[in-house]
Each structure stands twice: as C-alpha cells, then as structure tokens.
Design an enzyme around this catalytic site. Sequence first.
Site, PDB file in Angstrom:
ATOM      1  N   GLN A 107       0.856  -1.193   0.000  1.00 22.47           N
ATOM      2  CA  GLN A 107       0.000   0.000   0.000  1.00 22.47           C
ATOM      3  C   GLN A 107       0.891   1.242   0.000  1.00 22.47           C
ATOM      4  O   GLN A 107       0.921   2.013   0.948  1.00 22.47           O
ATOM      5  CB  GLN A 107      -0.925  -0.030   1.216  1.00 22.47           C
ATOM      6  N   LYS A 204       0.631 -10.188 -16.985  1.00 18.79           N
ATOM      7  CA  LYS A 204      -0.522 -10.501 -16.135  1.00 18.79           C
ATOM      8  C   LYS A 204      -1.393  -9.272 -15.972  1.00 18.79           C
ATOM      9  O   LYS A 204      -0.969  -8.140 -16.204  1.00 18.79           O
ATOM     10  CB  LYS A 204      -0.079 -11.007 -14.764  1.00 18.79           C
TER      11      LYS A 204
END
Length: 331
Positions: A107, A204
């Site tokens: 984060q 991805k």
Amino acid sequence: MTGKKIKTKVKKKLMLFSGRAHTELAEAVAKELGTDLVPTTARDFANGEIFIRFEESVRGSDCFVIQSHTQPLNKWLMEQLIMIDALKRGSAKRITAILPFYPYARQDKKHSGREPISARLIADLLTAAGADRIVTVDLHTDQIQGFFDGPVDHMHAMPILVDYIKGKYSLDNLAVVSPDAGRVKVAEKWAHELGDAPLAFVHKTRSTEVANQTVSNRVVGDVEGKDCILLDDMIDTGGTIAGAVRVLKEAGAKSVVIACTHGVFSDPARERLSECGAEEVIATDTLPQSTEGWSNLTVLSIAPLLAKTIHEIFENGSVTTLFEPQEEAQK
C-alpha cells in the site's frame, strides 16, 4: 576557585532486542554478532494490550530492535512500536528498528480516491515512537525509503539466493523470469549475476477491486527447453506465481524454480505452490517458515546479512559495502 576538568571515557554499547514474532531469527542474528538478546518481559493483558519492560539499563546504548511482521501482523507491529517507545524513555542513545519484512509495503500509493498510503503511515509511526533508523530487506518498491525522514538501510537478499542457485543448478540452460513487467529491472540484475542468463517475463492483469487476484496471460520471451528461475520479492497466497508456473510450462519450459525473499504464504499458498509443478520453492527466513509437509520448500537464513548490517551501523561503517557487487551490476 578553579575546578578540575572532568575526564570521561565513554564506551559504546550495542544492545539487541527481539519482539515475540520470530525469536529464532533474532537469536540467529545475536549468535552471528557474538552477543545475547537483552532479557525482556513481554506479556498481553486480558483486553489485548501489550506490556514491555527491559531487564537491563539501556541508557546511552546503541539499540537494535528486531521484529518480523508475520501474523497477527498488527499485534507485532504495535509491540515493536511499544519497544521503541520504552527504549526512547529509557534514554537509549540511538534506536534502530529492524523490519526484515516491511509491513503494508504493497500500500505504497493511491490506486483510486479515498485510499490510504499505509506504507507511509508505518514510517510515521516508527518516527513517532522514537526510531532513528530503519533496516529492512527487499522493499516491495524503492520509493518507501523516502517515507522515513531518517536513514533507511535497504538490504538485498539476492546474493544469498543467487549463491544457493549457483551451488545447486547448472547455469548453462538457465533463464530468469519476472512474474510481471514491473519487476523486470530486478530480473535483469539476477540475469547478470547468473551468467547473463536470458530474460523473460509473464504478462498478467491484476484486479483493483479484489485483493490477491491476478490472471497470468502469456510469457514474453523464449523459455522453451529452459530451466527457469521465477523470482519475486514476496509471495502471499501464491496465485500469481502458481499461474506463472503454469504458463511457463505451457510455453515449453523444461523446469521452473521459484525464488523469493519474503514467504508470506497465506492460505492456500502452500497447497498451490507444492502442487503447481515447480521443482523447488526457495525463500528466506525474514518471516518464520516451516518445511513440515512441504517437500519442495527450501528456507535460507537472512541472519548473517542482518548481523553484518548491524555491525556496520554500530561501527559507523559503510552498509553499502555489503552489496557492492549489485551496485557494480547497475552501472
């Protein structure tokens, strides 16, 4: 009346402290340093509050506090903050917080509105508690170093992992694979250290709505017939890496070895990684690990690296010398 000058002789004192999260690592670091962990009383009150008391004076000492942020992460984070506060109030000369695995590192930025930057908050909490310096290993992103106002020693596990791979696998047919495009620069350093091995990465897509959910699409680069070293800084639930192993095998890879620094291994990671077809999963002990029931897991010790880092800091030496080969590779 003329007073005589008072002569003082100050001797530096290193003191090493451990939280309760991963005492085995702290004990291994202490052994490498030829010292003992400072006796500490630590207990939980009935309502979950944590009590800390050090059994020796810390006044004027160079203090190092090791805590691995494993589950329950928030409890161990709070314990380390309380330990640092106790040292500050005990008149420690300098306090270094050692976080082998930096919590909330994923984060590190806002993906959308009304989100926190929790990695910055961790740095602020350490500062408020009284930490003068941070030591950590393989941050998820380098920018986290700038969140802390004091020195941050960002150490790397790559030499430990690379030495193990060199000692066990032939370099003649290796290919280095990044699990996504974002870690290609790190993979380039690995490729250089592994005899300029060819490089590939797995394309991805990641969901911004659901945590730990990614889809591995295809391999960019030639891995056909290659023994692939698939690397990452951390593995949590193992979905990304297991998916990458699958697409590598579909692209013709001869074998796949997974290497990471931080084995978070939240459920169902063990099941996924033991059954995904990888020859071996290599991790360090920045977080506590158990190989019980997991035959292809190898755990390497990070203790010598942490001990050398502590020694250099205590002696006011150069921490950079511990990873000079990597610096040369970047030039």
